[in-house]
Motif scaffolding. Structure first.
Motif, PDB file in Angstrom:
ATOM      1  N   ASP A 256       0.834  -1.189   0.000  1.00 51.55           N
ATOM      2  CA  ASP A 256       0.000   0.000   0.000  1.00 51.55           C
ATOM      3  C   ASP A 256       0.872   1.243   0.000  1.00 51.55           C
ATOM      4  O   ASP A 256       2.035   1.215   0.415  1.00 51.55           O
ATOM      5  N   ILE A 257       0.287   2.350  -0.455  1.00 50.25           N
ATOM      6  CA  ILE A 257       0.995   3.625  -0.539  1.00 50.25           C
ATOM      7  C   ILE A 257       0.244   4.657   0.303  1.00 50.25           C
ATOM      8  O   ILE A 257      -0.968   4.848   0.133  1.00 50.25           O
ATOM      9  N   ALA A 258       0.952   5.313   1.198  1.00 51.50           N
ATOM     10  CA  ALA A 258       0.369   6.367   2.024  1.00 51.50           C
ATOM     11  C   ALA A 258       1.226   7.621   1.908  1.00 51.50           C
ATOM     12  O   ALA A 258       2.382   7.573   1.472  1.00 51.50           O
ATOM     13  N   SER A 259       0.657   8.739   2.296  1.00 54.52           N
ATOM     14  CA  SER A 259       1.398  10.000   2.352  1.00 54.52           C
ATOM     15  C   SER A 259       0.915  10.780   3.564  1.00 54.52           C
ATOM     16  O   SER A 259      -0.050  10.385   4.226  1.00 54.52           O
ATOM     17  N   ILE A 260       1.556  11.871   3.858  1.00 56.69           N
ATOM     18  CA  ILE A 260       1.218  12.621   5.058  1.00 56.69           C
ATOM     19  C   ILE A 260      -0.235  13.095   5.028  1.00 56.69           C
ATOM     20  O   ILE A 260      -0.981  12.927   6.000  1.00 56.69           O
ATOM     21  N   ARG A 261      -0.667  13.660   3.911  1.00 57.71           N
ATOM     22  CA  ARG A 261      -2.046  14.178   3.829  1.00 57.71           C
ATOM     23  C   ARG A 261      -2.977  13.287   3.016  1.00 57.71           C
ATOM     24  O   ARG A 261      -4.185  13.533   2.983  1.00 57.71           O
ATOM     25  N   GLY A 262      -2.441  12.275   2.356  1.00 52.35           N
ATOM     26  CA  GLY A 262      -3.274  11.436   1.505  1.00 52.35           C
ATOM     27  C   GLY A 262      -3.517  12.097   0.162  1.00 52.35           C
ATOM     28  O   GLY A 262      -3.169  13.249  -0.074  1.00 52.35           O
TER      29      GLY A 262
ATOM     30  N   LEU B  91      -3.190   6.725   0.699  1.00 54.94           N
ATOM     31  CA  LEU B  91      -3.866   6.733   1.989  1.00 54.94           C
ATOM     32  C   LEU B  91      -3.306   7.855   2.856  1.00 54.94           C
ATOM     33  O   LEU B  91      -2.127   8.188   2.784  1.00 54.94           O
ATOM     34  N   GLU B  92      -4.154   8.446   3.673  1.00 54.31           N
ATOM     35  CA  GLU B  92      -3.675   9.444   4.628  1.00 54.31           C
ATOM     36  C   GLU B  92      -3.059   8.720   5.818  1.00 54.31           C
ATOM     37  O   GLU B  92      -3.687   7.852   6.421  1.00 54.31           O
ATOM     38  N   ILE B  93      -1.831   9.064   6.161  1.00 48.95           N
ATOM     39  CA  ILE B  93      -1.099   8.286   7.154  1.00 48.95           C
ATOM     40  C   ILE B  93      -1.822   8.196   8.490  1.00 48.95           C
ATOM     41  O   ILE B  93      -1.801   7.153   9.153  1.00 48.95           O
ATOM     42  N   GLU B  94      -2.491   9.243   8.894  1.00 49.33           N
ATOM     43  CA  GLU B  94      -3.156   9.233  10.195  1.00 49.33           C
ATOM     44  C   GLU B  94      -4.276   8.204  10.265  1.00 49.33           C
ATOM     45  O   GLU B  94      -4.641   7.732  11.346  1.00 49.33           O
ATOM     46  N   LEU B  95      -4.831   7.831   9.099  1.00 45.00           N
ATOM     47  CA  LEU B  95      -5.989   6.941   9.061  1.00 45.00           C
ATOM     48  C   LEU B  95      -5.618   5.484   8.782  1.00 45.00           C
ATOM     49  O   LEU B  95      -6.490   4.625   8.720  1.00 45.00           O
TER      50      LEU B  95
END
Length: 281
Positions: free
Chosen positions: A87-93, A129-133
Motif C-alpha cells: 500500500d501507498i500512504a502519504s502525510i495528507r493522503g 492513503l492518509e497516514i493518520e488513518l
C-alpha cells in the motif's frame, strides 16, 4: 552536396544516440541507480506500507519537488515481486507529488519506467492513503521514501511519529532511504525514548545536501539524526549523489540515498523472514 547532407544527418543521429544511451549508462557506472539484484524471496501473506511526502515545493523558491521517484518505485517492486501486498500512504493522503527531474532523462530508472506503465501503481499514487488513518499494525514493513519534500513534513508530523512508534511496538520492520529517515525522528521506542537514540542509521549526508546546493530545506537528515542521538554512518564518493550504503540495526533498516532503495527493501524483507525478528531490538 547531398552526400554531405546524408553524412551530416547520420552524424547527428549518432550523436543523439550516444548522448541518449551513453549518459545514463555513464551515470549508472558512476553509482546512480546501480543495478541491485534482489534474490527470489517469498513473503506471500505479508504486507508493506510505503509512506511519502505530501509537500510539493522547495520553499521559498516554489520549485516543484516531492518524493524522488525511485525511492518509492524500487522498494515497491521489490516488495511486490516477493509476493507482498503493498500500500501507498502519504502525510495528507491523495495525489503524491513526485520530483519532476526524477522521472526524466537521464535520472529515470528502470523501476520508474515500470511504474509509468503500471495502472494499479499509478492509481495508488494518485489516491494514496492518509497516514493518520492507516491501520499501521496491519503491516510487517513500513518504508519511508525520501525526496526533498520529506524535509518539510516528515519530522514535523506528529501523526507520522505516532504511527511509526506503533508499528515498531507491534513488531514491524521500519526504516527508509535518503530524506525518509527524517520520519523516524518523531517516533518513540516502547520505553518512551527517541526511536533513533543510540541506533545505527544512515540517510542523505550533509555533503550531498551541500553538493546539490539545496540547503534551504528546514531539516537535514545527517545533521538532525546526529542531533537526536543516532549513530550516523555513510559512504562517500566524488559526489555523494553516487554513493550508497544500507544499515541494518535490529528492526530499523535505513539506506543512504536514491541508490539504496532496492537493497534497503531487500534487507527489510530479510529481517521479516528471520524467525526471531519480533524480539530483535
Amino acid at each position: 552536396m547531398k552526400r554531405w547532407l546524408v553524412y551530416g544527418l547520420f552524424g547527428v543521429l549518432a550523436l543523439v544516440a550516444l548522448v541518449g544511451f551513453g549518459v545514463p549508462r555513464a551515470l549508472t557506472a558512476a553509482g546512480l541507480h546501480a543495478h541491485y539484484e534482489v534474490p527470489p524471496m517469498d513473503l506471500s501473506g505479508r504486507r508493506a506500507l510505503i509512506i511519502t511526502t505530501s509537500h510539493a515545493t522547495l520553499d521559498p523558491s516554489g520549485a516543484a519537488t516531492g518524493v524522488f521517484a525511485s525511492e518509492m518505485t524500487a522498494p515497491y517492486y521489490a516488495f511486490l515481486d516477493a509476493g507482498m501486498e503493498v500500500d501507498i500512504a502519504s502525510i495528507r493522503g491523495g495525489a503524491i507529488p513526485i520530483e519532476p527531474a526524477s522521472l526524466r532523462w537521464p535520472l529515470i530508472s528502470p523501476p520508474d519506467r515500470r511504474f509509468l506503465d503500471d495502472p494499479q501503481f499509478l492509481s495508488r499514487v494518485e489516491r494514496s492513503l492518509e497516514i493518520e488513518l492507516v491501520d499501521i499494525e496491519d503491516y510487517d514493513i513500513v518504508f519511508l521514501a525520501g525526496g526533498w519534500g520529506a524535509a518539510y513534513d516528515f519530522a514535523q508530523s506528529d501523526a507520522l511519529g505516532d504511527q511509526i512508534s506503533r508499528a515498531y511496538a507491534a513488531g514491524a520492520v521500519v526504516g527508509g532511504v535518503c530524506h525518509g529517515p527524517l520520519g523516524l525522528l518523531p517516533a518513540r521506542a516502547p520505553d518512551g525514548t527517541p526511536l533513533v537514540e543510540g541506533r545505527r542509521v544512515t540517510a542523505v549526508t550533509d555533503k550531498q545536501v551541500q553538493e546539490l546546493n539545496i540547503e534551504i530545506t528546514p531539516r537535514h537528515p545527517e545533521r538532525d539524526l546526529r542531533a537526536a542521538g543516532a549513530l550516523f554512518e555513510a559512504e562517500t564518493a566524488f559526489r555523494d549523489f553516487f554513493a550508497t550504503h544500507v544499515v541494518v540495526d535490529g528492526r530499523i533498516v535505513t539506506g543512504q540515498n536514491q541508490n539504496s532503495g532496492a537493497e534497503a527493501a531487500h534487507r527489510m524483507m530479510e529481517v521479516v523472514l528471520t524467525d526471531n525478528h519480533e524480539t530483535a531490538p
